[in-house]
Design a protein around this motif. Structure first.
Motif, PDB file in Angstrom:
ATOM      1  N   PHE A  16       0.831  -1.206   0.000  1.00  8.35           N
ATOM      2  CA  PHE A  16       0.000   0.000   0.000  1.00  8.35           C
ATOM      3  C   PHE A  16       0.867   1.258   0.000  1.00  8.35           C
ATOM      4  O   PHE A  16       0.554   2.242  -0.679  1.00  8.35           O
ATOM      5  N   GLU A  17       1.964   1.238   0.784  1.00  8.01           N
ATOM      6  CA  GLU A  17       2.847   2.409   0.839  1.00  8.01           C
ATOM      7  C   GLU A  17       3.481   2.683  -0.518  1.00  8.01           C
ATOM      8  O   GLU A  17       3.635   3.848  -0.910  1.00  8.01           O
ATOM      9  N   ASP A  18       3.866   1.618  -1.238  1.00  5.12           N
ATOM     10  CA  ASP A  18       4.456   1.815  -2.557  1.00  5.12           C
ATOM     11  C   ASP A  18       3.417   2.210  -3.600  1.00  5.12           C
ATOM     12  O   ASP A  18       3.779   2.616  -4.708  1.00  5.12           O
ATOM     13  N   SER A  19       2.138   2.073  -3.249  1.00  6.13           N
ATOM     14  CA  SER A  19       1.056   2.438  -4.173  1.00  6.13           C
ATOM     15  C   SER A  19       0.479   3.806  -3.855  1.00  6.13           C
ATOM     16  O   SER A  19      -0.565   4.185  -4.394  1.00  6.13           O
ATOM     17  N   GLY A  20       1.128   4.535  -2.939  1.00  2.00           N
ATOM     18  CA  GLY A  20       0.690   5.896  -2.651  1.00  2.00           C
ATOM     19  C   GLY A  20      -0.128   6.072  -1.392  1.00  2.00           C
ATOM     20  O   GLY A  20      -0.735   7.119  -1.192  1.00  2.00           O
ATOM     21  N   TYR A  21      -0.125   5.062  -0.513  1.00  2.00           N
ATOM     22  CA  TYR A  21      -0.904   5.161   0.737  1.00  2.00           C
ATOM     23  C   TYR A  21       0.027   4.953   1.933  1.00  2.00           C
ATOM     24  O   TYR A  21       0.128   3.851   2.481  1.00  2.00           O
ATOM     25  N   PRO A  22       0.740   6.010   2.364  1.00  2.00           N
ATOM     26  CA  PRO A  22       1.738   5.861   3.433  1.00  2.00           C
ATOM     27  C   PRO A  22       1.150   5.717   4.834  1.00  2.00           C
ATOM     28  O   PRO A  22       1.882   5.381   5.765  1.00  2.00           O
ATOM     29  N   PHE A  23      -0.137   5.969   4.985  1.00  2.00           N
ATOM     30  CA  PHE A  23      -0.733   5.940   6.329  1.00  2.00           C
ATOM     31  C   PHE A  23      -1.736   4.796   6.489  1.00  2.00           C
ATOM     32  O   PHE A  23      -2.709   4.902   7.232  1.00  2.00           O
ATOM     33  N   SER A  24      -1.527   3.725   5.768  1.00  2.00           N
ATOM     34  CA  SER A  24      -2.442   2.580   5.807  1.00  2.00           C
ATOM     35  C   SER A  24      -2.430   1.907   7.183  1.00  2.00           C
ATOM     36  O   SER A  24      -1.395   1.868   7.870  1.00  2.00           O
ATOM     37  N   ILE A  25      -3.591   1.373   7.570  1.00  3.35           N
ATOM     38  CA  ILE A  25      -3.757   0.723   8.871  1.00  3.35           C
ATOM     39  C   ILE A  25      -4.461  -0.624   8.672  1.00  3.35           C
ATOM     40  O   ILE A  25      -5.406  -0.734   7.892  1.00  3.35           O
ATOM     41  N   ILE A  26      -3.960  -1.636   9.360  1.00  4.86           N
ATOM     42  CA  ILE A  26      -4.639  -2.931   9.416  1.00  4.86           C
ATOM     43  C   ILE A  26      -5.026  -3.188  10.868  1.00  4.86           C
ATOM     44  O   ILE A  26      -4.193  -3.112  11.759  1.00  4.86           O
ATOM     45  N   LYS A  27      -6.295  -3.483  11.081  1.00  2.30           N
ATOM     46  CA  LYS A  27      -6.794  -3.713  12.435  1.00  2.30           C
ATOM     47  C   LYS A  27      -7.435  -5.087  12.528  1.00  2.30           C
ATOM     48  O   LYS A  27      -8.247  -5.474  11.692  1.00  2.30           O
ATOM     49  N   VAL A  28      -7.016  -5.844  13.560  1.00  2.00           N
ATOM     50  CA  VAL A  28      -7.654  -7.132  13.844  1.00  2.00           C
ATOM     51  C   VAL A  28      -8.827  -6.857  14.781  1.00  2.00           C
ATOM     52  O   VAL A  28      -8.642  -6.630  15.978  1.00  2.00           O
ATOM     53  N   SER A  43       5.906   6.713  -2.807  1.00  2.00           N
ATOM     54  CA  SER A  43       6.405   5.331  -2.824  1.00  2.00           C
ATOM     55  C   SER A  43       7.419   5.178  -1.701  1.00  2.00           C
ATOM     56  O   SER A  43       8.475   5.836  -1.714  1.00  2.00           O
ATOM     57  N   GLN A  44       7.116   4.328  -0.725  1.00  2.00           N
ATOM     58  CA  GLN A  44       7.987   4.154   0.416  1.00  2.00           C
ATOM     59  C   GLN A  44       9.352   3.594   0.019  1.00  2.00           C
ATOM     60  O   GLN A  44      10.388   4.037   0.515  1.00  2.00           O
ATOM     61  N   SER A  45       9.370   2.634  -0.889  1.00  2.92           N
ATOM     62  CA  SER A  45      10.644   2.034  -1.295  1.00  2.92           C
ATOM     63  C   SER A  45      11.546   3.066  -1.977  1.00  2.92           C
ATOM     64  O   SER A  45      12.770   3.039  -1.816  1.00  2.92           O
ATOM     65  N   LYS A  46      10.933   3.992  -2.723  1.00  2.15           N
ATOM     66  CA  LYS A  46      11.717   5.021  -3.387  1.00  2.15           C
ATOM     67  C   LYS A  46      12.264   6.028  -2.373  1.00  2.15           C
ATOM     68  O   LYS A  46      13.393   6.507  -2.507  1.00  2.15           O
ATOM     69  N   ASN A  52      -7.778   0.258   6.404  1.00  2.00           N
ATOM     70  CA  ASN A  52      -8.030   1.669   6.134  1.00  2.00           C
ATOM     71  C   ASN A  52      -6.790   2.229   5.445  1.00  2.00           C
ATOM     72  O   ASN A  52      -5.751   2.417   6.077  1.00  2.00           O
ATOM     73  N   LYS A  53      -6.888   2.467   4.145  1.00  2.00           N
ATOM     74  CA  LYS A  53      -5.730   2.936   3.382  1.00  2.00           C
ATOM     75  C   LYS A  53      -5.523   4.446   3.512  1.00  2.00           C
ATOM     76  O   LYS A  53      -4.496   4.972   3.077  1.00  2.00           O
ATOM     77  N   GLU A  54      -6.463   5.141   4.108  1.00  2.00           N
ATOM     78  CA  GLU A  54      -6.403   6.589   4.249  1.00  2.00           C
ATOM     79  C   GLU A  54      -6.321   7.253   2.859  1.00  2.00           C
ATOM     80  O   GLU A  54      -6.645   6.634   1.854  1.00  2.00           O
ATOM     81  N   LYS A  55      -5.827   8.472   2.828  1.00  2.00           N
ATOM     82  CA  LYS A  55      -5.837   9.254   1.590  1.00  2.00           C
ATOM     83  C   LYS A  55      -4.638   8.888   0.707  1.00  2.00           C
ATOM     84  O   LYS A  55      -3.531   8.692   1.192  1.00  2.00           O
ATOM     85  N   LYS A  56      -4.890   8.812  -0.606  1.00  2.00           N
ATOM     86  CA  LYS A  56      -3.793   8.591  -1.539  1.00  2.00           C
ATOM     87  C   LYS A  56      -2.924   9.844  -1.590  1.00  2.00           C
ATOM     88  O   LYS A  56      -3.424  10.967  -1.677  1.00  2.00           O
TER      89      LYS A  56
END
Length: 588
Positions: free
Chosen positions: A150-162, A221-224, A185-189
């Protein structure tokens, strides 16, 4: 009957005596309520014959818990635990009884918060875990993979909740089945709308930004972003750069903030000496070394260097270089060079170099090479014939890959460069040495290869391997054409440029221990080989040899550059016969 005062003393003495007796664990017995005994050899090895303390039992339970959970038993309970001393209280037997419960298997995952495409991607990856025993580490690794995607796709603030895990027991199969309810929750692009550079008092902002290779409004992109420190460290303008920050300002604009701390990029290094005359026939002379390096002229990224060295009375070297980076703001560098060498009383050689380098990517570049060279023999009644008067035109290409995380003290990455050069050489004189059989036009081909590999074995301990090979092919090789081997930058333990050959190879193996981010101590082993082909016309026999050297040294970051000092012992030398090699790496 023992009187009361003596009884108190007796118990105090006895208690102290028991306390000072060494108490070690003799046996760890782990029993399941189902009657089976666990044979955890690693647990026994860890705790048997270890000094016992009140916390030992808790430590064993924690170790058992990790072990059982890794096997899929998530609903186990400890029913009983005890520590029993032997008669003299020197040894302790530990007994633990537990109820494992049933192994828990993954039944399914239920996902909310994603569109159909992302849901399909997530579910396809998680489906490999279905019908297997629960492995928390493997599930978490999948979550990290999703976040990175998700971070590499433009969503640096993504959250996964169990949200919940529902466990269902199947008494017939004696298994537990877990259902995972996950929300995403991918938050804003996000995009990189603006780049801010902080801490650069001399270097222009555009010099930093152009080396990042980001376009206006480029998708996050986080990797970049994680590659940014490597790219900026290769400029050699800054101290090791940390990862940048990314945030939204009050106007909802995506800001990439890069903090740097500049190094001193203009350096002067030199030493000057005077050698007095020893008789009336010759005068004294100056000797020395001067190195001026300007690696970031006016903060524009341009570079220049001047080197002068008076080796002895008759030998001198002068080297001038200039770099023009990103010509007209395109990823092309122009390198210019002027080199002059006076070799004792044999010859004077002048060389002009021009190269156009294309920066294809952040790590890959290719260059077109062009150079002219003239060699003028020193003629006098005392001088011997060594080289012809000649002119040469050389063309070539080179290709390089550089993934190092730092230039001066890399922890990881490779540096690879290979080149091919074609040299067309014309013999002009001296006339008295030119005969009908003399070849007046010579074509030479040069192949050069270098490969460096860096690997961090464990924290701050680095292995560095360098391989070099150079070969020249043609009809005639003169001394001025040959490759040089020996000294600080090739084969340590030998004099600078001690060996000459039309084929040279060497390896440098170092084990480095980092003292700071760009300083380290090291031990090394160098090996080298040179070959000079036979030349019957010049009465030169074939020469070849394999040499090696080893030793230790320090590489220290200083105000004038990175200072590298090593003590090297060559083949057949004693400990006291070694050579000290000294160099400063501050070129642009």
């Amino acid at each position: 009957m023992i009187p009361q005062p003596f009884r108190l003393l007796f118990f105090l003495y006895f208690g102290f005596f028991v306390y000072i007796i060494p108490q070690v664990v003799e046996k760890v017995e782990i029993i399941s309520t189902s009657g089976e005994e666990f044979l955890y050899t690693d647990i026994n090895k860890s705790f048997v014959d270890v000094k016992y303390s009140p916390t030992t039992l808790d430590s064993i339970k924690k170790t058992i818990s990790k072990k059982i959970i890794s096997e899929g038993y998530n609903n186990f309970t400890f029913n009983y635990s005890s520590a029993n001393y032997n008669q003299d209280s020197s040894k302790v037997n530990i007994k633990i009884i537990l109820d494992k419960g049933f192994q828990t298997y993954v039944k399914d995952f239920y996902i909310t918060g994603l569109d159909s495409l992302d849901s399909s991607y997530v579910y396809d990856n998680l489906s490999f875990l279905k019908d297997k025993t629960i492995n928390v580490a493997e599930i978490e690794n999948n979550f990290y993979q999703f976040i990175n995607q998700f971070e590499d796709s433009g969503y640096p603030f993504s959250i996964i909740k169990v949200n919940s895990v529902i466990v269902l027991t199947d008494s017939v199969e004696e298994k537990d089945f877990a259902e995972f309810y996950l929300s995403f929750n991918k938050e804003k692009k996000s995009s990189i709308d603006s780049i801010e550079v902080e801490g650069n008092t001399k270097t222009k902002d555009y010099v930093v930004i152009r080396n990042l290779r980001f376009k206006d409004g480029e998708q996050y992109s986080q990797s970049k972003l994680e590659e940014i420190p490597k790219r900026l460290n290769r400029l050699r303008f800054f101290e090791p750069v940390e990862n940048p920050e990314y945030y939204f300002n009050k106007d909802n604009v995506g800001i990439l903030k890069i903090k740097v701390k500049e190094l001193e990029t203009n350096n002067f290094d030199g030493v000057l000496g005077y050698v007095p005359s020893t008789d009336d026939k010759q005068k004294g002379y100056f000797t020395g070394y001067v190195n001026i390096s300007l690696r970031n002229i006016f903060g524009t990224g341009r570079g220049a260097s001047i080197k002068w060295q008076q080796i002895d009375r008759h030998s001198q070297e002068f080297d001038l270089k200039y770099l023009e980076p990103w010509v007209f703001n395109y990823p092309f560098n122009i390198n210019l060079g002027l080199y002059q060498k006076k070799q004792d009383t044999s010859y004077v050689q002048r060389k002009f170099d021009l190269s156009l380098e294309y920066l294809a990517t952040e790590d890959i570049s290719a260059s077109l090479l062009l150079s002219t060279q003239s060699t003028i023999p020193t003629e006098s009644e005392y001088s011997k014939f060594t080289v012809y008067n000649s002119t040469a035109l050389q063309t070539g290409v080179s290709f390089s890959i550089d993934t190092r995380d730092d230039i001066y003290a890399p922890r990881e990455g490779i540096y690879f460069v290979t080149s091919y050069k074609f040299n067309s050489k014309k013999i002009n004189g001296p006339a008295k040495y030119i005969t009908e059989n003399t070849i007046k036009k010579i074509e030479l081909q040069k192949y050069e290869f270098e490969f460096n590999y860096f690997y961090e074995v464990w924290s701050r301990q680095i292995v560095s391997l360098r391989l070099n090979a150079k070969e020249m092919r043609g009809d005639l090789f003169e001394a001025s054409d040959l490759f040089e081997l020996g000294g600080t930058n090739s084969l340590r333990g030998y004099r600078e440029k001690q060996f000459l050959g039309n084929r040279v190879m060497w390896t440098n193996l170092e084990f480095r221990s980092l003292l700071s981010k760009r300083s380290y101590a090291f031990i090394f082993y160098d090996s080298g080989y040179y070959l000079r082909n036979e030349n019957k016309d010049s009465n030169i026999e074939e020469l070849s040899a394999y040499k090696y050297g080893y030793g230790f040294g320090l590489s220290l970051e200083t105000g004038v550059g990175v200072l590298k000092v090593s003590y090297a012992i060559g083949e057949g030398m004693g400990l006291s016969d070694g050579l000290i090699h000294f160099g400063i790496a501050n070129e642009f």
